[in-house]
Design an enzyme around this catalytic site. Structure first.
Site, PDB file in Angstrom:
ATOM      1  N   SER A 113       0.850  -1.191   0.000  1.00  0.00           N
ATOM      2  CA  SER A 113       0.000   0.000   0.000  1.00  0.00           C
ATOM      3  C   SER A 113       0.884   1.237   0.000  1.00  0.00           C
ATOM      4  CB  SER A 113      -0.895   0.019   1.240  1.00  0.00           C
ATOM      5  OG  SER A 113      -1.540   1.273   1.393  1.00  0.00           O
ATOM      6  N   TYR A 165      -1.447  -0.532  10.329  1.00  0.00           N
ATOM      7  CA  TYR A 165      -1.627  -0.928   8.931  1.00  0.00           C
ATOM      8  C   TYR A 165      -0.416  -0.505   8.107  1.00  0.00           C
ATOM      9  CZ  TYR A 165      -3.719  -1.237   4.266  1.00  0.00           C
ATOM     10  OH  TYR A 165      -3.986  -1.546   2.951  1.00  0.00           O
TER      11      TYR A 165
END
Length: 260
Positions: free
Chosen positions: A147, A159
């Site tokens: 990501s 995350y």
């Protein structure tokens, strides 16, 4: 032109979490280039629906149920893949991931453990288990779906940490396993228009915050991620390894408040 450089004909692939979103698009792209694909998913109903649809199209796709955060289920998955593909695997796409969007002070120990197990631990150990199969193929490729938040700071520290770790894992495996003819790369998408994200995209405030600094001014489409992933697996990309490639509409290179 050597058309074999642009074909995956005769190659085998495993895509984790291949029944929706980016994973689904990757499966269709890999099959379109000639690969035989096995997918795993935790949702049996969704998995069976996808397999039925693909078989109706004549696609060579098989699937099995697997919670990739479970060590025994990971082992079983790789035993299945080994049996299906004659103990050889050309392509491993570590796609499974989830997100919990919380700032550091609101994150719990449970959030940390859950994200680490699903996003990082699963990819690490599946890669480890896949190594003998990738090596045996003579031409192994690993792609981690990371990501942009693993490259620049985002809204969820845990995350982001898991995705940044995937980028580092790609670099490490690229060096460690190069002698086994295994390449490893990481693809880092920006906001992607999947069913899970759609509700956020419909929020004007969210969309403005996300895309006001994105030169292309829109979300990424799953098929756009799939195209990059598939390219990295092609013989034409044989000298690309250890890289993290952002597919972000220019977000990470925009150093000023650009208005598309």
């Amino acid at each position: 032109m050597d058309i074999n450089r642009w074909s995956l004909q005769g190659m085998t692939a495993l895509v984790t979490g291949g029944s929706k979103g980016i994973g689904y698009a990757i499966v269709e792209e890999l099959v379109g280039f000639g690969a035989r694909v096995h997918i795993c998913d935790i949702d049996e109903t969704l998995l069976n629906e996808c397999l039925s649809g693909w078989h109706a199209k004549g696609f060579e796709v098989s699937g099995s149920i697997c919670d990739v955060s479970s060590r025994p289920q990971r082992v079983q998955l790789m035993q299945t893949v080994s049996s299906l593909f004659g103990a050889k695997l050309n392509i491993l796409i570590n796609n499974v991931g989830k997100y919990i969007l919380k700032p550091t002070l609101e994150s719990t120990a449970e959030d940390f453990s859950s994200l680490m197990a699903t996003n990082l631990e699963s990819a690490y150990y599946i890669s480890q288990l896949a190594h003998p199969l990738l090596k045996a193929s003579g031409n192994g490729n690993i792609v981690f779906i990371s990501s942009v938040t693993g490259v620049v700071s985002g809204t969820s520290t845990i995350y982001g940490v898991t995705k940044g770790a995937l980028n580092q894992l790609a670099r490490d495996l690229a060096c460690e396993w190069a002698s086994d003819n295994i390449r490893a790369n990481s693809v880092a998408p920006w906001v992607t228009a999947t069913s899970l994200v759609q509700k956020y995209l419909e929020d004007e405030i969210f969309a403005e915050a996300m895309f006001s600094r994105t030169p292309l001014g829109r979300a990424c489409e799953p098929r756009e991620v799939a195209s990059l992933v598939t390219f990295l697996c092609l013989p034409a990309a044989s000298y690309i390894t250890g890289q993290t490639i952002c597919i972000d509409g220019g977000f990470t290179v925009n150093g000023f408040s650009y208005k598309p």
